[in-house]
Write a protein that holds these residues in place. Structure first.
Motif, mmCIF file in Angstrom:
data_model
loop_
_atom_site.group_PDB
_atom_site.id
_atom_site.type_symbol
_atom_site.label_atom_id
_atom_site.label_comp_id
_atom_site.label_asym_id
_atom_site.label_seq_id
_atom_site.Cartn_x
_atom_site.Cartn_y
_atom_site.Cartn_z
ATOM 1 N N ASN A 82 42.750 18.846 90.561
ATOM 2 C CA ASN A 82 41.475 19.324 90.039
ATOM 3 C C ASN A 82 41.090 20.557 90.829
ATOM 4 N N GLY A 83 41.665 21.685 90.457
ATOM 5 C CA GLY A 83 41.424 22.905 91.214
ATOM 6 C C GLY A 83 41.614 24.118 90.349
ATOM 7 N N HIS A 84 42.242 25.148 90.918
ATOM 8 C CA HIS A 84 42.352 26.426 90.213
ATOM 9 C C HIS A 84 43.281 26.375 89.007
ATOM 10 N N LEU A 85 44.206 25.439 88.961
ATOM 11 C CA LEU A 85 45.139 25.367 87.842
ATOM 12 C C LEU A 85 44.581 24.580 86.664
ATOM 13 N N GLY A 86 43.512 23.832 86.892
ATOM 14 C CA GLY A 86 42.915 23.054 85.814
ATOM 15 C C GLY A 86 42.343 21.750 86.328
ATOM 16 N N ARG A 87 41.766 20.992 85.423
ATOM 17 C CA ARG A 87 41.209 19.693 85.775
ATOM 18 C C ARG A 87 42.074 18.595 85.162
ATOM 19 N N ASN A 88 42.229 17.525 85.925
ATOM 20 C CA ASN A 88 43.018 16.380 85.470
ATOM 21 C C ASN A 88 44.445 16.776 85.095
ATOM 22 N N LEU A 89 45.034 17.665 85.893
ATOM 23 C CA LEU A 89 46.392 18.154 85.651
ATOM 24 C C LEU A 89 47.381 17.328 86.476
ATOM 25 N N ALA A 90 48.262 16.621 85.798
ATOM 26 C CA ALA A 90 49.246 15.786 86.494
ATOM 27 C C ALA A 90 50.296 16.663 87.165
ATOM 28 N N ILE A 91 50.507 16.454 88.455
ATOM 29 C CA ILE A 91 51.494 17.196 89.240
ATOM 30 C C ILE A 91 52.528 16.210 89.767
ATOM 31 N N ASP A 92 53.788 16.552 89.616
ATOM 32 C CA ASP A 92 54.869 15.717 90.145
ATOM 33 C C ASP A 92 55.794 16.601 90.976
ATOM 34 N N MET A 93 55.680 16.506 92.287
ATOM 35 C CA MET A 93 56.522 17.274 93.198
ATOM 36 C C MET A 93 57.681 16.427 93.707
ATOM 37 N N GLY A 94 57.900 15.284 93.044
ATOM 38 C CA GLY A 94 59.040 14.433 93.376
ATOM 39 C C GLY A 94 58.824 13.589 94.619
ATOM 40 N N ARG A 95 59.920 13.028 95.118
ATOM 41 C CA ARG A 95 59.850 12.253 96.359
ATOM 42 C C ARG A 95 59.528 13.196 97.497
ATOM 43 N N ALA A 96 58.892 12.668 98.512
ATOM 44 C CA ALA A 96 58.455 13.506 99.632
ATOM 45 C C ALA A 96 58.502 12.704 100.922
ATOM 46 N N ALA A 97 58.468 13.434 102.021
ATOM 47 C CA ALA A 97 58.487 12.787 103.335
ATOM 48 C C ALA A 97 57.574 13.541 104.289
ATOM 49 N N VAL A 98 57.059 12.818 105.261
ATOM 50 C CA VAL A 98 56.312 13.437 106.359
ATOM 51 C C VAL A 98 57.198 13.349 107.593
ATOM 52 N N LEU A 99 57.528 14.504 108.156
ATOM 53 C CA LEU A 99 58.298 14.574 109.398
ATOM 54 C C LEU A 99 57.343 14.962 110.509
ATOM 55 N N ARG A 100 57.530 14.354 111.687
ATOM 56 C CA ARG A 100 56.647 14.690 112.810
ATOM 57 C C ARG A 100 57.456 15.130 114.010
ATOM 58 N N SER A 101 57.067 16.298 114.526
ATOM 59 C CA SER A 101 57.668 16.823 115.750
ATOM 60 C C SER A 101 56.529 17.200 116.681
ATOM 61 N N GLY A 102 56.281 16.365 117.682
ATOM 62 C CA GLY A 102 55.156 16.624 118.582
ATOM 63 C C GLY A 102 53.851 16.574 117.816
ATOM 64 N N GLN A 103 53.066 17.640 117.892
ATOM 65 C CA GLN A 103 51.785 17.717 117.189
ATOM 66 C C GLN A 103 51.916 18.287 115.776
ATOM 67 N N VAL A 104 53.129 18.562 115.326
ATOM 68 C CA VAL A 104 53.337 19.205 114.034
ATOM 69 C C VAL A 104 53.820 18.178 113.010
ATOM 70 N N HIS A 105 53.121 18.125 111.872
ATOM 71 C CA HIS A 105 53.571 17.339 110.729
ATOM 72 C C HIS A 105 54.128 18.312 109.700
ATOM 73 N N VAL A 106 55.279 17.975 109.143
ATOM 74 C CA VAL A 106 55.865 18.778 108.075
ATOM 75 C C VAL A 106 55.939 17.896 106.838
ATOM 76 N N ILE A 107 55.233 18.291 105.785
ATOM 77 C CA ILE A 107 55.303 17.562 104.519
ATOM 78 C C ILE A 107 56.416 18.214 103.708
ATOM 79 N N VAL A 108 57.441 17.427 103.401
ATOM 80 C CA VAL A 108 58.638 17.931 102.740
ATOM 81 C C VAL A 108 58.692 17.350 101.336
ATOM 82 N N THR A 109 58.755 18.226 100.324
ATOM 83 C CA THR A 109 58.779 17.751 98.942
ATOM 84 C C THR A 109 60.086 18.118 98.260
ATOM 85 N N ALA A 110 60.479 17.314 97.285
ATOM 86 C CA ALA A 110 61.719 17.568 96.554
ATOM 87 C C ALA A 110 61.560 18.717 95.567
ATOM 88 N N ARG A 111 60.327 18.939 95.090
ATOM 89 C CA ARG A 111 60.060 20.022 94.144
ATOM 90 C C ARG A 111 58.910 20.875 94.653
#
Length: 200
Positions: A82-111
């Motif tokens: 619900n933002g600049h691309l539209g309202r109630n817009l379904a987004i599918d970025m695939g499977r994802a993971a959160v990697l953590r290195s120290g204080q840094v989180h990296v959100i990794v998406t398949a798409r």
């Protein structure tokens, strides 16, 4: 202090990396980036992933770095935007993971997708509105969801494949005159109608 650093294109552009490095002494930095989900899934939560990240789309605007990080979470990056691309817009970025290195989180998406969207952070277990600083590498789209909640918005110029001040670059193969490089005061729109046979 927790800091979210988000990017939509050229996620390891030198400017974004420099910003993340500068923010690390202040607290928890999250850099949002695509790829590497499959390896994280094979390893499983709590295991350590080591490899190269970044520079996937080429080395002109991004670099590849070595990263060692713990797999903190595996999730589906599916949400309703619900933002600049539209309202109630379904987004599918695939499977994802959160990697953590120290204080840094990296959100990794398949798409790829809207990597600065609050809904992506929320799907990963983060609340972007509870942190002190959110960095969104987006020329304008972020404003639809962050403007009302931000105490201040600062625009910065960083290298990348789609700079917000592209007219300052010297392109060699464009037809002139062309706005915004040239002022075109005499231009007028000329509507034309096409039949369906022309559009084929």
């Amino acid at each position: 202090m927790r800091i979210l650093v988000s990017n939509d294109d050229g996620y390891l552009a030198p400017g974004l990396l420099a910003l993340a490095d500068a923010m690390r002494p202040l607290g928890d930095v999250t850099v949002v980036a695509p790829e590497i989900v499959e390896a994280a899934q094979r390893l499983g939560i709590g295991r350590r992933w080591t490899g190269s990240i970044g520079g996937v789309r080429g080395s002109r605007f991004g670099i590849s770095i070595q990263l060692g990080a713990a797999v903190e979470k595996i999730f589906d990056a599916r949400f309703v935007l619900n933002g600049h691309l539209g309202r109630n817009l379904a987004i599918d970025m695939g499977r994802a993971a959160v990697l953590r290195s120290g204080q840094v989180h990296v959100i990794v998406t398949a798409r790829s997708g809207p990597h600065f969207a609050p809904e992506l952070f929320q799907a990963a277990g983060f609340d972007p509105f509870s942190v002190s600083v959110v960095v969104a590498k987006s020329p304008a789209g972020f404003r639809a969801v962050y403007t009302d909640k931000a105490a201040a918005i600062y625009c910065v110029r960083a290298p990348g494949c789609a700079p917000s001040d592209f007219w300052k670059y010297e392109y060699q193969q464009i037809h002139r005159p062309l706005w915004p490089w040239d002022e075109i005061s005499s231009w007028q729109s000329r509507p034309r109608l096409f039949t369906s046979s022309v559009c084929r």
